[in-house]
Design a protein around this motif. Structure first.
Motif, PDB file in Angstrom:
ATOM      1  N   SER A   1       0.851  -1.190   0.000  1.00 33.34           N
ATOM      2  CA  SER A   1       0.000   0.000   0.000  1.00 33.34           C
ATOM      3  C   SER A   1       0.886   1.238   0.000  1.00 33.34           C
ATOM      4  CB  SER A   1      -0.899   0.001   1.240  1.00 33.34           C
ATOM      5  OG  SER A   1      -1.518   1.248   1.407  1.00 33.34           O
ATOM      6  N   SER A   2       0.518   2.206  -0.798  1.00 31.37           N
ATOM      7  CA  SER A   2       1.299   3.441  -0.869  1.00 31.37           C
ATOM      8  C   SER A   2       1.012   4.372   0.295  1.00 31.37           C
ATOM      9  CB  SER A   2       0.989   4.167  -2.188  1.00 31.37           C
ATOM     10  OG  SER A   2      -0.380   4.552  -2.220  1.00 31.37           O
ATOM     11  N   GLY A   3      -0.083   4.085   1.000  1.00 31.02           N
ATOM     12  CA  GLY A   3      -0.455   4.943   2.113  1.00 31.02           C
ATOM     13  C   GLY A   3      -1.178   6.206   1.692  1.00 31.02           C
ATOM     14  N   LYS A   4      -1.489   6.319   0.413  1.00 29.65           N
ATOM     15  CA  LYS A   4      -2.198   7.502  -0.065  1.00 29.65           C
ATOM     16  C   LYS A   4      -3.686   7.435   0.308  1.00 29.65           C
ATOM     17  CE  LYS A   4       0.891   8.243  -4.006  1.00 29.65           C
ATOM     18  NZ  LYS A   4       0.994   8.334  -5.489  1.00 29.65           N
ATOM     19  N   ARG A   5      -4.263   8.575   0.511  1.00 30.85           N
ATOM     20  CA  ARG A   5      -5.631   8.650   1.009  1.00 30.85           C
ATOM     21  C   ARG A   5      -6.646   8.039   0.042  1.00 30.85           C
ATOM     22  NH1 ARG A   5      -7.475  14.209   3.632  1.00 30.85           N
ATOM     23  NH2 ARG A   5      -5.750  13.519   4.972  1.00 30.85           N
ATOM     24  N   GLU A   6      -6.404   8.173  -1.262  1.00 32.46           N
ATOM     25  CA  GLU A   6      -7.382   7.691  -2.239  1.00 32.46           C
ATOM     26  C   GLU A   6      -7.309   6.181  -2.454  1.00 32.46           C
ATOM     27  OE1 GLU A   6      -3.686   8.968  -4.501  1.00 32.46           O
ATOM     28  OE2 GLU A   6      -4.929   9.756  -2.867  1.00 32.46           O
ATOM     29  N   GLU A   7      -6.359   5.505  -1.822  1.00 36.94           N
ATOM     30  CA  GLU A   7      -6.213   4.066  -2.037  1.00 36.94           C
ATOM     31  C   GLU A   7      -7.339   3.305  -1.335  1.00 36.94           C
ATOM     32  OE1 GLU A   7      -2.307   1.765  -3.008  1.00 36.94           O
ATOM     33  OE2 GLU A   7      -2.340   2.444  -0.942  1.00 36.94           O
ATOM     34  N   ASN A   8      -7.780   2.215  -1.951  1.00 38.53           N
ATOM     35  CA  ASN A   8      -8.841   1.420  -1.346  1.00 38.53           C
ATOM     36  C   ASN A   8      -8.579  -0.072  -1.567  1.00 38.53           C
ATOM     37  OD1 ASN A   8      -9.898   0.640  -3.987  1.00 38.53           O
ATOM     38  ND2 ASN A   8     -10.787   2.700  -4.080  1.00 38.53           N
ATOM     39  N   TYR A   9      -9.412  -0.867  -0.917  1.00 37.90           N
ATOM     40  CA  TYR A   9      -9.223  -2.312  -0.954  1.00 37.90           C
ATOM     41  C   TYR A   9      -9.327  -2.876  -2.369  1.00 37.90           C
ATOM     42  CZ  TYR A   9     -10.398  -7.252  -0.528  1.00 37.90           C
ATOM     43  OH  TYR A   9     -10.432  -8.611  -0.696  1.00 37.90           O
ATOM     44  N   GLN A  10     -10.323  -2.430  -3.121  1.00 37.34           N
ATOM     45  CA  GLN A  10     -10.535  -2.995  -4.453  1.00 37.34           C
ATOM     46  C   GLN A  10      -9.322  -2.799  -5.353  1.00 37.34           C
ATOM     47  OE1 GLN A  10     -12.743  -4.943  -5.688  1.00 37.34           O
ATOM     48  NE2 GLN A  10     -14.089  -4.995  -3.907  1.00 37.34           N
ATOM     49  N   LYS A  11      -8.674  -1.649  -5.259  1.00 39.92           N
ATOM     50  CA  LYS A  11      -7.476  -1.389  -6.064  1.00 39.92           C
ATOM     51  C   LYS A  11      -6.348  -2.325  -5.659  1.00 39.92           C
ATOM     52  CE  LYS A  11      -4.171   2.248  -7.246  1.00 39.92           C
ATOM     53  NZ  LYS A  11      -3.786   3.675  -7.032  1.00 39.92           N
ATOM     54  N   LEU A  12      -6.122  -2.473  -4.353  1.00 45.86           N
ATOM     55  CA  LEU A  12      -5.059  -3.364  -3.875  1.00 45.86           C
ATOM     56  C   LEU A  12      -5.362  -4.815  -4.225  1.00 45.86           C
ATOM     57  CD1 LEU A  12      -4.250  -1.916  -0.320  1.00 45.86           C
ATOM     58  CD2 LEU A  12      -2.904  -1.681  -2.409  1.00 45.86           C
ATOM     59  N   PHE A  13      -6.636  -5.191  -4.073  1.00 43.12           N
ATOM     60  CA  PHE A  13      -7.021  -6.576  -4.370  1.00 43.12           C
ATOM     61  C   PHE A  13      -6.758  -6.900  -5.838  1.00 43.12           C
ATOM     62  CE2 PHE A  13     -10.103  -9.708  -5.837  1.00 43.12           C
ATOM     63  CZ  PHE A  13      -9.906 -10.738  -4.931  1.00 43.12           C
ATOM     64  N   SER A  14      -7.098  -5.992  -6.731  1.00 45.57           N
ATOM     65  CA  SER A  14      -6.877  -6.219  -8.158  1.00 45.57           C
ATOM     66  C   SER A  14      -5.392  -6.408  -8.458  1.00 45.57           C
ATOM     67  CB  SER A  14      -7.433  -5.037  -8.955  1.00 45.57           C
ATOM     68  OG  SER A  14      -7.196  -5.206 -10.344  1.00 45.57           O
ATOM     69  N   GLN A  15      -4.550  -5.600  -7.836  1.00 42.51           N
ATOM     70  CA  GLN A  15      -3.108  -5.719  -8.055  1.00 42.51           C
ATOM     71  C   GLN A  15      -2.554  -7.010  -7.457  1.00 42.51           C
ATOM     72  OE1 GLN A  15      -1.726  -2.080  -6.287  1.00 42.51           O
ATOM     73  NE2 GLN A  15      -2.046  -0.868  -8.159  1.00 42.51           N
ATOM     74  N   ALA A  16      -3.026  -7.371  -6.254  1.00 46.75           N
ATOM     75  CA  ALA A  16      -2.560  -8.610  -5.618  1.00 46.75           C
ATOM     76  C   ALA A  16      -3.026  -9.827  -6.412  1.00 46.75           C
ATOM     77  CB  ALA A  16      -3.067  -8.682  -4.184  1.00 46.75           C
ATOM     78  N   ASP A  17      -4.222  -9.756  -6.961  1.00 52.86           N
ATOM     79  CA  ASP A  17      -4.745 -10.855  -7.773  1.00 52.86           C
ATOM     80  C   ASP A  17      -3.900 -11.040  -9.038  1.00 52.86           C
ATOM     81  OD1 ASP A  17      -6.778 -12.868  -8.253  1.00 52.86           O
ATOM     82  OD2 ASP A  17      -7.513 -11.559  -9.849  1.00 52.86           O
ATOM     83  N   ARG A  18      -3.501  -9.939  -9.655  1.00 52.48           N
ATOM     84  CA  ARG A  18      -2.643 -10.018 -10.837  1.00 52.48           C
ATOM     85  C   ARG A  18      -1.275 -10.583 -10.474  1.00 52.48           C
ATOM     86  NH1 ARG A  18      -2.320  -4.448 -13.840  1.00 52.48           N
ATOM     87  NH2 ARG A  18      -0.958  -5.712 -15.185  1.00 52.48           N
TER      88      ARG A  18
END
Length: 299
Positions: A258-275
């Protein structure tokens, strides 16, 4: 005849009731409260500046914790006719009256001079709270593995991301799980799912989060900087987890930071981890792939 008998019985019952019931203000009646250990009465006199509790409070509640709670309402008494009702925790986990419901009101003589007394009752609701917790766990936990279910995991991660601290999301997929189910049966598959869930909880204990988001897909959210070391331990443990005759077990892991940026959310991280996990599969399974700073890496 039947009607007359009925009216006579009703009349007699009313007579008995009027003779049998009366109101009492004796201390003995209040002393009987000691038989009801889940309820404590209290009274505070503003004139004498003294707090009195029913005798059954002794040894059952944390008096210091109650005093801290009570002082907030003593200095901000309910208005005339107001009844306050709320729940709060008191004392340490495991102590009697850990969870209480409280009702209190004030006795006023004159609005200008202030209240005379503050009176109320405490009731132990630890048992009902425990039952509520069990129902809550059933609603947020996966029934087979005991880890968080998909919706609960997503909610918890989104809440933690608001802290804007460094963290990692891991996607774990059991390799060849369909073949395991087909060859050895679903009971064996269920045992493997429970073992993987147990290994993840062991390697990523609270406050880390472990969830199951699909049939053989698990996720982990952690702030531990040793995430890669623990992921490698998972690869090694998985190989030894299945008894001989129940197939070979391995997992593929995708990790994203996680970049720690305020706009980051679970769905974005999940998509990247899934890839990332998909890259690990493509590279031969039983390995770790990561995504960090727009760079993909397989180990």
């Amino acid at each position: 005849m039947t009607g007359n008998s009925g009216r006579q019985l009703e009349s007699e019952s009313k007579g008995i009731g009027q003779e049998s019931f009366r109101f009492s203000q004796t201390e003995q009646l209040y002393g009987n409260m000691s038989f009801f250990t889940d309820t404590v009465l209290f009274e505070y006199s503003y004139l004498e500046k003294q707090l009195c509790l029913s005798a059954n409070a002794k040894g059952h509640i944390n008096l210091q914790a109650f005093e801290r709670f009570f002082s907030k309402h003593r200095d901000n008494a309910p208005k005339e006719g107001e009844m306050r009702s709320f729940e709060f925790s008191m004392g340490k986990i495991g102590e009697p009256f850990h969870w209480c419901s409280c009702k209190l009101t004030a006795v006023w003589e004159d609005k200008k001079t202030g209240p005379l007394k503050l009176i109320g009752k405490l009731q132990d609701i630890s048992g009902s709270k425990a039952r509520e917790e069990q129902l809550l766990l059933k609603s947020i936990k996966d029934g087979l593995t005991g880890v968080y279910n998909k919706s609960a995991f997503e909610y918890r991660v989104d809440e933690l991301l608001k802290s804007e601290t460094d963290s990692w999301l891991c996607m774990i997929d059991i390799d060849n799980f369909k073949e395991i189910n087909d060859c050895y049966g679903h009971p064996t598959g269920d045992r493997i799912l429970m073992k993987v869930g147990g290994m993840l909880c062991d390697l990523f204990p609270e406050p880390d989060l472990v969830g199951r988001v699909g049939g053989d897909e698990f996720v982990v959210f952690t702030a531990g900087s040793d995430v890669y070391k623990r992921a490698e331990k998972l690869l090694k443990r998985a190989k030894k987890a299945v008894p001989e005759g129940e197939g070979r077990l391995s997992v593929s892991i995708g990790i994203v930071s996680s970049s720690g940026k305020r706009e980051e959310n679970y769905q974005k991280l999940f998509s990247q981890a899934d890839r990332a996990m998909y890259y690990a599969k493509q590279a031969g399974k039983n390995r770790i792939a990561s995504y960090h700073g727009n760079i993909w890496q397989v180990t």
